[in-house]
Design an enzyme around this catalytic site. Structure first.
Site, short mmCIF file in Angstrom:
data_model
loop_
_atom_site.label_atom_id
_atom_site.label_comp_id
_atom_site.label_asym_id
_atom_site.label_seq_id
_atom_site.Cartn_x
_atom_site.Cartn_y
_atom_site.Cartn_z
N ASP A 138 0.71 -1.04 0.13
CA ASP A 138 -0.22 0.06 0.15
C ASP A 138 0.93 1.15 -0.04
O ASP A 138 0.24 2.58 -0.33
CB ASP A 138 -1.00 -0.07 1.11
CG ASP A 138 -0.23 -0.08 2.33
OD1 ASP A 138 1.06 -0.16 2.38
OD2 ASP A 138 -0.87 0.09 3.47
N GLU A 139 2.15 1.02 0.20
CA GLU A 139 3.12 2.13 0.40
C GLU A 139 3.16 3.02 -0.95
O GLU A 139 3.57 3.93 -1.15
CB GLU A 139 4.43 2.02 1.01
CG GLU A 139 4.25 1.24 2.44
CD GLU A 139 5.24 1.09 3.34
OE1 GLU A 139 6.24 1.75 2.99
OE2 GLU A 139 5.28 0.25 4.21
N TYR A 162 12.16 2.66 -1.04
CA TYR A 162 11.33 1.21 -1.20
C TYR A 162 10.13 1.19 -1.84
O TYR A 162 9.96 0.55 -2.73
CB TYR A 162 11.16 0.80 0.38
CG TYR A 162 9.99 -0.48 0.35
CD1 TYR A 162 10.04 -1.41 0.07
CD2 TYR A 162 8.75 0.18 1.16
CE1 TYR A 162 9.07 -2.57 0.34
CE2 TYR A 162 7.80 -0.71 1.19
CZ TYR A 162 8.09 -2.10 0.70
OH TYR A 162 7.05 -2.98 0.90
P1 NAD Z 1 10.88 -10.34 3.23
O1 NAD Z 1 12.10 -9.09 3.32
O2 NAD Z 1 10.61 -10.96 4.68
O3 NAD Z 1 11.36 -11.33 2.38
C1 NAD Z 1 12.02 -10.98 1.01
C2 NAD Z 1 12.69 -12.32 0.59
O4 NAD Z 1 12.84 -11.90 -0.79
C3 NAD Z 1 13.54 -12.89 1.11
O5 NAD Z 1 13.43 -14.36 1.37
C4 NAD Z 1 14.87 -12.68 0.58
O6 NAD Z 1 15.69 -13.72 0.49
C5 NAD Z 1 14.20 -12.57 -1.04
N1 NAD Z 1 15.01 -11.76 -1.95
C6 NAD Z 1 15.65 -10.58 -1.88
N2 NAD Z 1 16.02 -9.99 -2.79
C7 NAD Z 1 16.15 -11.19 -3.63
C8 NAD Z 1 16.64 -11.42 -4.84
N3 NAD Z 1 17.34 -10.44 -5.59
N4 NAD Z 1 16.32 -12.55 -5.50
C9 NAD Z 1 15.56 -13.57 -5.01
N5 NAD Z 1 15.08 -13.47 -3.79
C10 NAD Z 1 15.31 -12.40 -3.09
O7 NAD Z 1 9.68 -9.42 2.75
P2 NAD Z 1 8.11 -9.68 3.09
O8 NAD Z 1 7.70 -8.76 4.20
O9 NAD Z 1 8.06 -11.12 3.06
O10 NAD Z 1 7.37 -9.13 1.74
C11 NAD Z 1 7.45 -9.75 0.29
C12 NAD Z 1 6.71 -8.87 -0.42
O11 NAD Z 1 5.55 -8.22 -0.17
C13 NAD Z 1 7.57 -7.35 -0.73
O12 NAD Z 1 7.50 -7.04 -2.16
C14 NAD Z 1 7.01 -6.47 -0.01
O13 NAD Z 1 7.24 -5.14 -0.56
C15 NAD Z 1 5.49 -6.92 0.10
N6 NAD Z 1 4.60 -6.59 1.29
C16 NAD Z 1 5.19 -6.61 2.43
C17 NAD Z 1 4.43 -6.20 3.47
C18 NAD Z 1 4.86 -6.41 4.89
O14 NAD Z 1 4.10 -5.76 5.76
N7 NAD Z 1 6.02 -7.03 5.34
C19 NAD Z 1 3.32 -5.47 3.34
C20 NAD Z 1 2.62 -5.62 1.86
C21 NAD Z 1 3.45 -5.88 0.80
P1 TYD Z 2 8.27 -1.20 9.76
O1 TYD Z 2 7.71 -2.36 10.65
O2 TYD Z 2 9.58 -0.91 9.38
O3 TYD Z 2 7.16 -0.95 8.50
P2 TYD Z 2 6.87 -0.05 7.31
O4 TYD Z 2 7.89 1.25 7.49
O5 TYD Z 2 6.93 -0.58 6.20
O6 TYD Z 2 5.40 0.58 7.80
O7 TYD Z 2 7.50 0.16 10.60
C1 TYD Z 2 6.23 0.19 10.83
C2 TYD Z 2 6.27 1.60 11.47
O8 TYD Z 2 6.93 1.73 13.06
C3 TYD Z 2 6.65 2.75 10.75
O9 TYD Z 2 5.75 3.89 10.78
C4 TYD Z 2 8.38 3.13 11.40
C5 TYD Z 2 7.74 2.68 12.95
N1 TYD Z 2 8.94 2.13 13.46
C6 TYD Z 2 9.34 2.78 14.90
O10 TYD Z 2 8.69 3.60 15.41
N2 TYD Z 2 10.50 1.94 15.49
C7 TYD Z 2 11.19 1.11 14.90
O11 TYD Z 2 12.24 0.57 15.49
C8 TYD Z 2 10.66 0.56 13.62
C9 TYD Z 2 11.50 -0.60 13.15
C10 TYD Z 2 9.72 1.27 12.87
#
Ligand code: NAD
Ligand code: TYD
Length: 356
Positions: A138-139, A162
């Site tokens: 959503d970012e 990002y």
């Molecule tokens: P994460 O960082 O936990 O995992 C990313 C994975 O991708 C890891 O296993 C890493 O080894 C792999 N990776 C990174 N670079 C790579 C490369 N060059 N080639 C192959 N593999 C590679 O991320 P996540 O939190 O599981 O998020 C996954 C996706 O979902 C991302 O695109 C993120 O933007 C999106 N997303 C995450 C969140 C969240 O809150 N975590 C929310 C919405 C969308």
């Molecule tokens: P994060 O988990 O890094 O996710 P995102 O930046 O993708 O939303 O951070 C969630 C929120 O928490 C964000 O507003 C930044 C804040 N934050 C802190 O206040 N302290 C921390 O140590 C971290 C890692 C994040």
């Protein structure tokens, strides 16, 4: 609903946080489909996340970088996926402020390469019944003011390296749809939390720090708002969308769980105090306000009406329950956490595959 069926599903980033939950879900739910997990195993990739399914006969692992044209082509030609669910990415906003080019390379160039490999494989049969699904964030919509929601039609306005690199990836996905008629779907999801999240993200970091009685860093004044979703609810949404979503569409996914960061931190403190029989207010004393993140987006809030009405999805786990499950998981899996903080989690891959 659930009209499409797939023989071979290629998940990228399956060793990461959301990826491991999705991989486990698909491996178990679709035993007749081959599930290939393509992951480079960056700092965020951890094969210990998949120990419980790695021996299943329908699970395969490929250690490949998504920007590597030769190796990704081999994987596409060898496994011939009819569904690609793309999650491999650099995912931490703070790291993107330090190393923006790494984010552009992985998230944007890597996605372009995967789209190209899928096109090469699928255009042979005129794009019959295949799907390229991008798990996005959503970012990409940028920051909201105190009111309002992010809709699928909201204009992209990414603010961090990002989110900009993920927005560029989304644009490339849609460009392949419009230019080549390649079947694609994108979902843009709010902040996920739950087991196996890398402990530099807010919720696992706070749980870990409370456990070790370390300061709890809250950026700025803690008033920034995020919309939190338990990770398995996201996985259910992806499952529904890959099987029944409309080609060429995007779906917003979110929990209607908007909270200030400070509220999340305080709730974690209070829940942990109750679980550990600490006097009321013990953990809150650890809260420490620190310098704000550069360009810190103020508020995200998803309107998930489209996926709700078209695919019948709604979140099943509320925030209180989800945080409690998450705390319990991190407390019960101290070794998993310890292996990450010590770096030992990388040993597992070396032993298993006898390579560096
Ligand atoms: P994460 O960082 O936990 O995992 C990313 C994975 O991708 C890891 O296993 C890493 O080894 C792999 N990776 C990174 N670079 C790579 C490369 N060059 N080639 C192959 N593999 C590679 O991320 P996540 O939190 O599981 O998020 C996954 C996706 O979902 C991302 O695109 C993120 O933007 C999106 N997303 C995450 C969140 C969240 O809150 N975590 C929310 C919405 C969308
Ligand atoms: P994060 O988990 O890094 O996710 P995102 O930046 O993708 O939303 O951070 C969630 C929120 O928490 C964000 O507003 C930044 C804040 N934050 C802190 O206040 N302290 C921390 O140590 C971290 C890692 C994040």
């Amino acid at each position: 609903m659930n009209s499409r069926r797939y023989n071979t599903i290629l998940i990228t980033g399956g060793a990461g946080f959301i990826g491991n939950h999705l991989t486990r879900h698909l491996v178990i739910k679709y035993p007749d489909s081959k599930i290939v997990n393509l992951d480079k195993l960056t700092y965020a990739g951890n094969l210990e996340n998949l120990l419980d399914v790695e021996d299943r006969s329908n699970y395969h692992f490929e250690r490949v970088c998504i920007t590597d044209e030769v190796e990704t082509q081999r994987v596409f030609q060898q496994h011939r996926p009819d569904l690609v669910i793309h999650l491999a990415a650099e995912s931490h906003v703070d790291r993107s402020i330090v190393s923006p080019l790494e984010f552009v390379h992985t998230n944007t160039v890597g996605t372009a390469n995967l789209l190209n490999q899928a096109k090469k494989l699928w255009q042979e049969d005129g794009f019959q019944d295949e799907l390229f699904y991008h798990v996005s964030t959503d970012e990409v919509y940028g920051s909201l003011g105190p009111s309002g929601y992010l809709y699928e039609a909201t204009k992209y306005d990414p603010r961090s390296p990002y989110s900009a690199s993920n927005a560029a990836a989304d644009h490339l996905v849609m460009a392949y749809y419009h230019t080549f008629q390649m079947p694609v779907i994108i979902s843009n999801c709010s902040n996920n939390y739950g087991p196996y999240q890398f402990p530099e993200k807010l919720i696992p970091l706070i749980i870990n720090n409370i456990r070790h009685q370390r300061p709890l860093p809250v950026y700025g004044d803690g008033s920034n708002v995020r919309d939190w979703l338990y990770v398995t609810d996201h996985v259910e949404a992806i499952d529904l969308a890959v099987h029944g979503g409309v080609i060429g569409e995007t779906y917003n996914i979110g929990g209607h769980n908007e909270h200030k960061n400070l509220t999340i931190v305080e709730t974690l403190c209070d829940q942990i105090d109750v679980k550990l029989n600490n006097p009321v207010g013990t953990s809150r004393k650890l809260i420490t306000f620190v310098k704000d993140r550069l360009g810190h987006d103020q508020r995200y809030a998803i309107d998930a009406a489209k996926i709700n009405s078209e695919l019948g999805w709604s979140p099943s786990i509320n925030l209180r329950e989800g945080l409690s499950l998450t705390i319990d998981w991190y407390f019960e899996n101290a070794t998993w956490l310890q292996n990450i903080t010590s770096g030992a989690y990388k040993e597992y891959y070396r032993k298993m595959y006898k390579v560096e």
